[in-house]
Design an enzyme around this catalytic site. Structure first.
Site, mmCIF file in Angstrom:
data_model
loop_
_atom_site.group_PDB
_atom_site.id
_atom_site.type_symbol
_atom_site.label_atom_id
_atom_site.label_comp_id
_atom_site.label_asym_id
_atom_site.label_seq_id
_atom_site.Cartn_x
_atom_site.Cartn_y
_atom_site.Cartn_z
ATOM 1 N N GLU A 142 35.935 47.871 -2.978
ATOM 2 C CA GLU A 142 34.795 48.269 -2.140
ATOM 3 C C GLU A 142 33.786 47.137 -1.931
ATOM 4 O O GLU A 142 32.747 47.348 -1.310
ATOM 5 C CB GLU A 142 34.110 49.494 -2.747
ATOM 6 C CG GLU A 142 34.985 50.737 -2.662
ATOM 7 C CD GLU A 142 34.377 51.947 -3.347
ATOM 8 O OE1 GLU A 142 33.421 51.777 -4.125
ATOM 9 O OE2 GLU A 142 34.883 53.062 -3.118
ATOM 10 N N TRP B 218 40.137 60.117 -4.995
ATOM 11 C CA TRP B 218 41.539 59.693 -5.072
ATOM 12 C C TRP B 218 41.931 59.360 -6.509
ATOM 13 O O TRP B 218 43.110 59.258 -6.841
ATOM 14 C CB TRP B 218 41.792 58.485 -4.151
ATOM 15 C CG TRP B 218 41.222 57.170 -4.650
ATOM 16 C CD1 TRP B 218 39.922 56.916 -4.955
ATOM 17 C CD2 TRP B 218 41.924 55.945 -4.924
ATOM 18 N NE1 TRP B 218 39.756 55.620 -5.372
ATOM 19 C CE2 TRP B 218 40.968 54.991 -5.366
ATOM 20 C CE3 TRP B 218 43.253 55.553 -4.829
ATOM 21 C CZ2 TRP B 218 41.319 53.684 -5.716
ATOM 22 C CZ3 TRP B 218 43.603 54.249 -5.170
ATOM 23 C CH2 TRP B 218 42.645 53.330 -5.608
ATOM 24 N N LYS C 267 36.192 43.893 -6.628
ATOM 25 C CA LYS C 267 35.629 44.904 -7.528
ATOM 26 C C LYS C 267 36.712 45.518 -8.407
ATOM 27 O O LYS C 267 36.522 45.755 -9.591
ATOM 28 C CB LYS C 267 34.967 45.996 -6.683
ATOM 29 C CG LYS C 267 34.382 47.139 -7.491
ATOM 30 C CD LYS C 267 33.832 48.233 -6.582
ATOM 31 C CE LYS C 267 33.240 49.371 -7.383
ATOM 32 N NZ LYS C 267 32.892 50.525 -6.566
HETATM 33 C C1 BGC Z 1 35.477 53.181 -7.109
HETATM 34 C C2 BGC Z 1 36.357 54.188 -6.381
HETATM 35 C C3 BGC Z 1 36.386 55.465 -7.173
HETATM 36 C C4 BGC Z 1 34.979 55.978 -7.444
HETATM 37 C C5 BGC Z 1 34.963 57.188 -8.362
HETATM 38 C C6 BGC Z 1 34.096 53.787 -7.320
HETATM 39 O O1 BGC Z 1 33.302 52.888 -8.043
HETATM 40 O O2 BGC Z 1 35.360 52.004 -6.353
HETATM 41 O O3 BGC Z 1 37.660 53.668 -6.260
HETATM 42 O O4 BGC Z 1 37.101 56.434 -6.461
HETATM 43 O O5 BGC Z 1 34.234 54.966 -8.097
HETATM 44 O O6 BGC Z 1 35.545 56.891 -9.597
#
Ligand code: BGC
Length: 767
Positions: free
Chosen positions: A487, A357, A599
């Site tokens: 996350e 995304w 995060k």
């Molecule tokens: C982030 C995500 C992101 C992914 C790739 C993860 O650490 O939490 O939002 O899409 O990294 O950049």
């Protein structure tokens, strides 16, 4: 955090060779041209720790999924862009002894990434174990004027001996991905050919049948004069080389120019690869190193004239913003709507080079403002082309209709395999819908809605319609069991951001339907028939819009990240002993999940995206509540906080967050740059200057600017392309200048007042 690079406005410079920093530098000094890219590995043998990586955009492998406990709905494979033929290799033997910086004494080492010209160079003096000294000066680039061509100039001078040097330029397809799930190699040999003039290698992936052909040729100069050499051919499995030995005198320089063409079956028929590669190579060799370099530099100059940001009075900030822009332009150029932007670009293997995304939420604004509209449009068309797969994905998870775009993908199929993300991080659907609005709002290309946009919006809306849960007792819709952008919380109920984006999508889809019905009735009819869209569906959407539940705290008057958020211990990050940070390296996952720490921007991500829906007091209350709880352990986070801090007039916070986002890789803030650079978050850095300090927004087809000087800079300027004009905005201490670099007049709104800037002239406004 590690700071070992020299500050310079146009270059990244490493002085002195410290093997401890080598893998970080391999990431930072990466070069690419949107079609291929590679880490800054050495041309000659290096036996120290290194992540060798050369990648061809879109050439990937469906590596078999590896999980601890299989769950129904998991994808069978994780697609990864493959480490492909190492085409830069030139082994050097000096009187039979290998030149290998891991065993030599290295003096006067300088590595430079020249961002203005798009070149990677290196010079050093190496003392071999037998005391012989050589000076090496190497420079290489992946041409952005001829995307299939890479060129190296490798010069070596014996300093204290007469003897012999053996050169072995090679192509090595016997490479593997560090992130291979089962330690497998993914390539098979198809063809190798070594002629006196060139050497060619074709390898193919064990699955999906991608073929990559590399063809190399070279010329040699000794003491400034061309010399012809009689090479010996070497064949090994998936490897071809030429080897030749030259007698050398002390202080006499030998220069090897290596030309390589890399072509793939993504663009050419299998049977044509060798001849196409050879033709491209021959013409590059005939043109020669210097003219190729000049056309490459010229192409970079054109890119910089569209996208440069100049910061006066702060060389660290200047270097950093150019580094971010440079990496983005190296990664994606929008020429091919089958390609997208992996979170690490071509600088490493983490995240598999797949699409997240990140593209819609972070990268799109950069390409919207710094390149032709067609480039951003291609990013959207990419998702349109994946719509059928997104519908299949929703079906696979048990939905009767609608589309759930994958969290991670290469060809539209889901690749991610952790339930709390794959199944729960569904907010990505909102970002993909919002990108359509963002594109149309910025470019005015309203025809996109009928052509592609509505179908995507309607299928996403159908997904939300089934994903919500109606609770009769409360007469509310809820979205249960999700993971928001943060996350560090999983399986929560009613993530405010997800609920808000779902409702936003439903509203926008209804608006688009209304627009098409009124303005493009035949397109509307066709699409309603194609989608088999029923009145009962749209009225359900309206009901969800009216009755969505949003967690809210009346006392603090803030949106709550999710139900129950306030049950947590709200101790702010500043009160944690710093030895706890970063949490993801110091704490167990269990402890992280139970904590309040965020995060990356979550509620604030929503406020940033849907900014028009909130007044400044609401922004302030939410920012003041969430910023102290945020650890910014995703690179995507600080830019959002920086942009909101700008609006709130929090100068120091805005600047602190800006530095963190812009120098994230250069200063290795998160201690993970050796895995690759954080390419997608670099677009966030660009946003923090243009949308943050520049205050750029587009409202009713007019570009609005609300510039804010963070106070650490004498001035800064940025360029944006907007509706057929290119504007250069300069913000100094006391005024803002808007220069229209194109011929047609442009309308802008600065600090709330409307202006017309005539072609090739400027306006100046006092701050
Ligand atoms: C982030 C995500 C992101 C992914 C790739 C993860 O650490 O939490 O939002 O899409 O990294 O950049």
């Amino acid at each position: 955090m590690k700071q070992y690079l020299k500050l310079d406005p146009w270059s990244i410079i490493e002085e002195g060779f410290d093997p401890q920093n080598h893998e970080i530098s391999e990431s930072i000094f990466s070069i690419g041209n949107g079609y291929m890219g590679q880490r800054a590995n050495f041309e000659e043998l290096y036996t120290g720790p290194s992540l060798q990586g050369s990648y061809m955009a879109g050439v990937y492998y469906p590596d078999k999924t590896r999980v601890g406990w299989w769950k129904n709905g998991y994808p069978e494979y994780f697609a990864k862009v493959l480490n492909s033929t190492n085409w830069i290799g030139i082994d050097i033997y000096i009187d039979g002894v290998a030149l290998d910086l891991a065993v030599c004494k290295v003096k006067d080492f300088v590595r430079e990434l020249n961002m203005k010209e798009g070149t990677l160079s290196r010079s050093f003096i190496a003392e071999l174990p037998d005391g012989k000294e050589v000076k090496v000066e190497a420079i290489r680039f992946t041409s952005i004027a001829r995307r299939e061509i890479g060129v190296i100039r490798y010069a070596i001078t014996p300093l204290n001996f007469n003897g012999s040097i053996t050169f072995t330029p090679y192509l090595d397809g016997d490479v593997k991905n560090k992130d291979s799930n089962y330690d497998e190699k993914f390539w098979l040999e198809v063809l190798k050919e070594v002629t006196p003039e060139d050497a060619a290698l074709t390898i193919k992936t064990k699955k999906l049948d991608f073929h990559v052909t590399s063809v190399m040729a070279y010329t040699v100069h000794q003491n400034g004069n061309p010399v012809s050499v009689t090479p010996e051919a070497t064949h090994k499995e998936k490897y071809v080389a030429h080897s030749f030995k030259l007698g050398v005198q002390a202080k006499e320089q030998v220069v090897l120019y290596k030309y390589v063409a890399n072509v793939t079956s993504r663009d050419h028929g299998y049977g044509q690869l060798l001849s196409v590669g050879r033709t491209a190579l021959q013409s590059a060799k005939e043109i020669g190193f210097q003219p190729l370099l000049e056309e490459h530099i010229k192409a970079w100059a054109d890119k910089w004239s569209e996208s440069d940001i100049v910061i006066d009075g702060d060389v660290a900030a200047q270097q950093a913003i150019r580094f971010n822009i440079f990496q983005l332009n190296q990664t994606y150029n929008g020429e091919d709507d089958r390609l997208n932007i992996g979170p690490k670009g071509f600088t490493g293997e983490k995240y598999g080079g797949s699409t997240y995304w990140d593209t819609e939420a972070y990268c799109l604004p950069f390409y919207l403002s710094t390149a032709d509209d067609s480039i951003a449009r291609n990013l959207l068309v990419y998702r349109y082309k994946h719509l059928e797969k997104a519908k299949e994905n929703a079906k696979k998870l048990g939905f009767s209709k609608g589309a759930l775009y994958p969290m991670v993908t290469m060809n539209g199929e889901e690749c991610h395999n952790e339930w709390e993300i794959t199944f729960e991080e569904i907010h990505r659907n909102g970002a993909i819908a919002y990108a359509i609005y963002n594109y149309v709002n910025y470019t005015g290309d309203i025809s996109y809605l009928g052509q592609y946009g509505l179908e995507v919006l309607a299928e996403i809306s159908r997904f939300w319609e089934e994903r919500v849960n109606y609770v009769p007792a409360k007469d509310k819709y809820m979205i249960l069991g999700v993971t928001g952008p943060n996350e560090y919380e999983n399986n929560i109920n009613n993530n405010w951001y997800t609920n808000s984006m779902a409702v936003w999508t439903l509203k926008y889809t209804l608006e688009v339907l209304e627009h098409l019905q009124k303005n493009e009735p035949s397109v509307y009819k066709e699409l309603v028939a194609k989608l088999d869209l029923k009145e009962e569906e749209t009225s359900k959407w309206s009901d969800i819009i009216a009755k969505m539940h949003y967690p809210y705290d009346e006392e603090r008057q803030v949106f709550l990240q999710q139900d129950g958020f306030l049950d947590k211990d709200l101790t702010p990050v500043k009160d944690l002993d710093p030895s706890n940070l970063p949490l993801n390296q110091q704490w167990s996952w269990d402890r992280i999940l139970r904590s309040v720490y965020i995060k990356q921007a979550d509620v604030l991500q929503g406020i940033f995206t849907l900014r028009d829906q909130f007044n400044l007091d609401e922004v302030k209350r939410n920012f003041d509540f969430y910023e102290p709880l945020t650890v910014h352990e995703s690179s995507l986070s600080p830019c959002v906080h920086s942009i909101l801090a700008c609006e709130l007039g929090y100068k120091e916070k805005a600047y602190e967050m800006y530095l963190r986002t812009s120098r994230l890789d250069l200063d290795n803030y998160n201690n993970d740059t050796e895995d690759g650079c954080h390419t997608t978050s670099m677009a966030g850095t660009w946003m923090s200057v243009v949308h943050g300090f520049g205050g750029l927004r587009v409202q009713n087809g007019v570009l609005h600017l609300n510039p804010f000087n963070p106070g650490h800079w004498k001035s800064f300027s940025f360029k944006v392309m907007f509706r057929s004009s290119r504007l250069k905005v300069t913000v100094s201490e006391h005024d803002v200048t808007v220069l229209n670099e194109t011929e047609a007049p442009a309308n802008v709104n600065v600090y709330g007042n409307d202006y017309t800037v005539n072609g090739l002239s400027h306006i100046q406004i006092s701050i």
